[in-house]
Scaffold this motif. Structure first.
Motif, mmCIF file in Angstrom:
data_model
loop_
_atom_site.group_PDB
_atom_site.id
_atom_site.type_symbol
_atom_site.label_atom_id
_atom_site.label_comp_id
_atom_site.label_asym_id
_atom_site.label_seq_id
_atom_site.Cartn_x
_atom_site.Cartn_y
_atom_site.Cartn_z
ATOM 1 N N GLY A 47 -67.465 -74.925 -13.936
ATOM 2 C CA GLY A 47 -68.710 -75.536 -13.499
ATOM 3 C C GLY A 47 -69.807 -75.184 -14.478
ATOM 4 O O GLY A 47 -69.554 -75.008 -15.678
ATOM 5 N N GLN A 48 -71.042 -75.046 -13.984
ATOM 6 C CA GLN A 48 -72.149 -74.693 -14.869
ATOM 7 C C GLN A 48 -72.158 -73.210 -15.217
ATOM 8 O O GLN A 48 -72.334 -72.833 -16.374
ATOM 9 N N HIS A 49 -71.994 -72.365 -14.204
ATOM 10 C CA HIS A 49 -72.110 -70.918 -14.406
ATOM 11 C C HIS A 49 -70.921 -70.146 -13.844
ATOM 12 O O HIS A 49 -70.950 -68.922 -13.810
ATOM 13 N N GLY A 109 -71.559 -85.136 -11.426
ATOM 14 C CA GLY A 109 -72.594 -85.368 -12.419
ATOM 15 C C GLY A 109 -73.979 -84.993 -11.942
ATOM 16 O O GLY A 109 -74.958 -85.093 -12.692
ATOM 17 N N ASP A 110 -74.098 -84.554 -10.706
ATOM 18 C CA ASP A 110 -75.381 -84.131 -10.137
ATOM 19 C C ASP A 110 -75.573 -82.651 -10.445
ATOM 20 O O ASP A 110 -75.054 -81.787 -9.740
ATOM 21 N N GLN A 111 -76.324 -82.338 -11.495
ATOM 22 C CA GLN A 111 -76.457 -80.957 -11.942
ATOM 23 C C GLN A 111 -77.179 -80.088 -10.919
ATOM 24 O O GLN A 111 -76.845 -78.919 -10.747
ATOM 25 N N ARG A 112 -78.186 -80.645 -10.229
ATOM 26 C CA ARG A 112 -78.912 -79.861 -9.238
ATOM 27 C C ARG A 112 -77.996 -79.499 -8.063
ATOM 28 O O ARG A 112 -77.994 -78.359 -7.600
ATOM 29 N N GLN A 152 -74.789 -79.239 -8.142
ATOM 30 C CA GLN A 152 -73.819 -78.274 -8.635
ATOM 31 C C GLN A 152 -74.424 -76.875 -8.676
ATOM 32 O O GLN A 152 -73.781 -75.900 -8.272
ATOM 33 N N ARG A 153 -75.664 -76.768 -9.157
ATOM 34 C CA ARG A 153 -76.303 -75.460 -9.243
ATOM 35 C C ARG A 153 -76.511 -74.872 -7.849
ATOM 36 O O ARG A 153 -76.272 -73.675 -7.627
ATOM 37 N N GLU A 209 -73.250 -73.543 -6.566
ATOM 38 C CA GLU A 209 -72.883 -72.282 -7.209
ATOM 39 C C GLU A 209 -73.783 -71.145 -6.736
ATOM 40 O O GLU A 209 -73.312 -70.025 -6.504
#
Length: 332
Positions: free
Chosen positions: A56-58, A187-190, A192-193, A196
């Motif tokens: 994922g992102q982090h 694709g929705d970064q917010r 996803q964050r 997480e």
């Protein structure tokens, strides 16, 4: 073990590798985590390694097996925390001074700044959560509302405990959602964050760590703005010589009214919350920076101007002296 026993495992859609070659497994896992030693610990058993992985992102979700009995020595992970949840089998885990035998009832948490050695016994299969060190620290500071020193966890994650079991269900539920295509690929970064942050935040809340005393969530979303201003002021200025008049002036109300509101919302007064914050921060420093700061320096860094009163108040609050906390080295 029959070959078809490995046909369906978590995150199979995201196969990273499958190999019977020890060197190949070491090389690929090392690219995803860190360089490490990987050796067969016994001649018996079939080495049949597999890793499924989605980043994922982090953080990243992983499934790993080795088939045979293997010894693993990554040393210090440096940049990430690693939570390992056995699905089958067992593993001997050593992270710094902490050691345990991990099973499907007892997961493990590896701290990045402590030397790690492991032995995965034949048949051990685990799902792993890799968390970026800086991200976890940022989430912890967001929860605490103030700057934090080093974050270390207790190595044993007891899956029989109610709060830890709830976290484990969330983790496994995320793995299932990923497998179903319902997470990590929108694709929705917010979104996803936030997902997480929620997973990491709940881990920080349920698993004992060096900042646990500062992560208790006491403020409700419906708390009056006066209380929020007062608590923010306490969190930002607890190291300074402030008192009730300073807190109430910043909150925009009278000392008496602030005391009434605090008592109604939290069951204690604003000055007591100031003292509690100072003591909780001192405990955090004693657990996180015990080797680099003296007890007197920790007392001063947490806003205590009188060492004797600090020691008495600390023992009353935590049931042990500052020296006892430091000597215990709970998270070393």
């Amino acid at each position: 073990m029959a070959a078809d026993a490995y046909l369906k495992r978590p995150l199979d859609r995201f196969r990273s590798f499958e190999t019977k070659d020890v060197d190949e497994a070491r090389q690929i896992v090392g690219r995803h985590f860190c360089s490490h030693r990987l050796d067969r610990a016994s001649a018996s058993g079939r080495f049949d390694a597999c890793q499924n992985r989605l980043a994922g992102q982090h953080l990243s979700l992983n499934y790993i097996r080795y088939g045979a009995d293997v010894s693993i020595e990554p040393g210090e992970l440096t940049d990430f925390y690693l939570i390992q949840v056995p699905l089958r089998g067992s593993a001997d885990i050593s992270n710094g001074r902490q050691s345990l035998v991990s099973t499907p009832k007892l997961a493990s948490v590896l701290n990045p700044d402590r030397h790690t050695t492991m032995r995965w016994h034949a048949g051990c299969e685990q799902i792993l959560l890799q968390i970026d060190r800086a991200f976890l620290h940022a989430v912890a500071e967001k929860m605490a509302g103030l700057p934090l020193a080093r974050i270390r966890f207790a190595a044993g994650l007891d899956l029989a405990r109610t709060d830890v079991a709830a976290w484990s269900r969330c983790f496994r539920g995320l793995v299932q959602a990923v497998e179903a295509g319902e997470a990590f690929d929108s694709g929705d970064q917010r979104r996803q964050r936030l997902l997480e942050e929620a997973l990491v935040g709940s881990l920080l809340a349920c698993q004992a760590n060096t900042a646990s005393s500062l992560l208790e969530r006491r403020e409700s979303g419906a708390a009056p703005a006066i209380l929020k201003r007062a608590r923010t002021f306490i969190q930002e200025r607890f190291r300074d010589e402030i008192g009730l008049l300073d807190i109430s002036a910043h909150a925009g109300t009278t000392p008496r009214n602030l005391q009434i509101l605090f008592k109604r919302e939290y069951g204690t007064g604003p000055v007591q919350q100031l003292h509690d914050t100072r003591l909780a921060y001192a405990r955090h420093l004693l657990l996180a920076d015990a080797d680099s700061l003296s007890i007197a320096e920790i007392a001063e860094a947490s806003g205590h101007r009188h060492f004797g009163r600090f020691s008495v108040g600390y023992k009353k609050r935590f049931g042990e002296s500052p020296r006892d906390t430091r000597s215990a080295r709970l998270f070393s």
